[in-house]
Design an enzyme around this catalytic site. Structure first.
Site, PDB file in Angstrom:
ATOM      1  N   GLU A 110      -4.154  -0.375  -4.854  1.00 49.64           N
ATOM      2  CA  GLU A 110      -5.245  -1.257  -4.065  1.00 49.64           C
ATOM      3  C   GLU A 110      -6.240  -0.671  -3.433  1.00 49.64           C
ATOM      4  OE1 GLU A 110      -5.278  -4.279  -5.394  1.00 49.64           O
ATOM      5  OE2 GLU A 110      -3.586  -3.473  -6.608  1.00 49.64           O
ATOM      6  N   PRO A 165     -15.335   1.561  -4.538  1.00 48.32           N
ATOM      7  CA  PRO A 165     -16.417   0.648  -4.622  1.00 48.32           C
ATOM      8  C   PRO A 165     -17.366   0.223  -3.589  1.00 48.32           C
ATOM      9  CG  PRO A 165     -14.588  -0.169  -5.460  1.00 48.32           C
ATOM     10  CD  PRO A 165     -13.939   1.091  -4.759  1.00 48.32           C
ATOM     11  N   ASP A 214     -35.530  16.662 -16.653  1.00 51.39           N
ATOM     12  CA  ASP A 214     -34.405  15.429 -16.973  1.00 51.39           C
ATOM     13  C   ASP A 214     -35.286  14.221 -16.311  1.00 51.39           C
ATOM     14  OD1 ASP A 214     -32.538  15.898 -18.297  1.00 51.39           O
ATOM     15  OD2 ASP A 214     -31.399  16.722 -16.553  1.00 51.39           O
ATOM     16  N   ARG A 249     -24.607  19.916 -12.348  1.00 49.19           N
ATOM     17  CA  ARG A 249     -25.920  20.284 -13.185  1.00 49.19           C
ATOM     18  C   ARG A 249     -26.957  20.554 -12.241  1.00 49.19           C
ATOM     19  NH1 ARG A 249     -26.790  17.773 -17.992  1.00 49.19           N
ATOM     20  NH2 ARG A 249     -28.872  16.949 -17.062  1.00 49.19           N
TER      21      ARG A 249
END
Ligand code: 4G4
Length: 249
Positions: free
Chosen positions: A115, A88, A168, A153
């Site tokens: 954690e 994160p 896209d 992709r």
């Protein structure tokens, strides 16, 4: 491109490698994959991969030695591939970052659990930290799959249509136009007439215009960091005058 997924839960990747465009890309040899079980690099009868945090507190931390073993094994197979920790606290993953990462010969993706990982793994053995968004997950596996899919992709020959990536959302900084298929009327709602007209120039213009207007309505932030073409300026002015007519009526 060669993808290395380092994880305590290699089974989570089984369905991912076995289906859809990733499976096709593997079969076409556009990509390869190695999924390494971090526990295979853990020592002792219990092959422990986690331990209590120094300084106390709740939860467990991934031990450095098994992670280091797995990362070094991957680096031996792919010395020029950067090591990416999914966390994160990483750089936000975007289509731009997917294209940046696509230049490498391979990517070593480290999936943390508990954690998180011992700080020395982050500082000494990883080249990049990437986050898929501002939320907390149980492990880095889903983020790793998202990074792998988005990067794969962008690789030439991975998607069916030759220019389907170029069209896209995001590749030109705008959201995609609306899509319709049969039937011509669904629950009383008809397909926009222009799409049935066969006028390819008109259809292209309509798509550009809906693309621009929905970007303005849904994601105005995307227009802020992107120059407007003369045609796009014209289209926005036309819509402004339509809105003005309503306001000043
Ligand atoms: C590394 C450090 C990524 C990995 C801490 C991973 C969200 C993302 C993890 C953790 C993740 C993301 C347990 C918080 C695994 N959660 N947003 N979890 N945590 O990309």
């Amino acid at each position: 491109m060669n993808f290395f997924a380092l994880t305590l839960f290699p089974e989570l990747f089984d369905a991912f490698w076995a289906h859809g465009i990733i499976r096709q890309a593997l079969l076409k040899k556009k990509i390869t994959q190695s999924t390494l079980n971090i526990r295979d690099f853990a020592k002792g009868r219990h092959r422990t991969a986690d331990d209590k945090p120094y300084g106390g507190g709740c939860g467990m931390v991934m031990k450095p030695e098994p992670l280091a073993g797995a990362i070094r094994a991957a680096k031996k197979m792919a010395p020029d591939s950067p090591t990416i920790l999914l966390t994160p606290q990483g750089r936000l993953f975007t289509q731009r970052l997917a294209r940046e990462l696509s230049v490498y010969d391979g990517l070593i993706l480290v999936c943390g659990r508990y954690e998180g990982v011992d700080e020395r793994i982050r500082t000494d053995l990883t080249d990049h930290e990437v986050s898929i968004g501002d939320y907390i997950l149980t492990g880095g596996e889903l983020p790793a799959m998202i990074v792998i899919e988005a990067v794969a992709r962008t690789l030439p020959g991975v998607l069916g249509g030759s220019d389907s990536t170029a069209k896209d959302s995001f590749s030109d900084g705008l959201l995609e136009h609306a899509h319709y298929t049969r039937p011509e009327v669904f629950e009383g709602e008809a397909v926009p007439e222009v799409l049935l007209s066969g006028h390819h120039k008109e259809i292209e213009k309509w798509r550009q215009e809906t693309s621009l207007i929905r970007t303005f309505l849904k994601r105005p932030d995307l227009l802020k960091d992107r120059p407007l073409s003369t045609l796009e300026r014209q289209m926005l002015k036309k819509w402004r005058s339509e809105i003005d007519k309503i306001i000043y009526a």
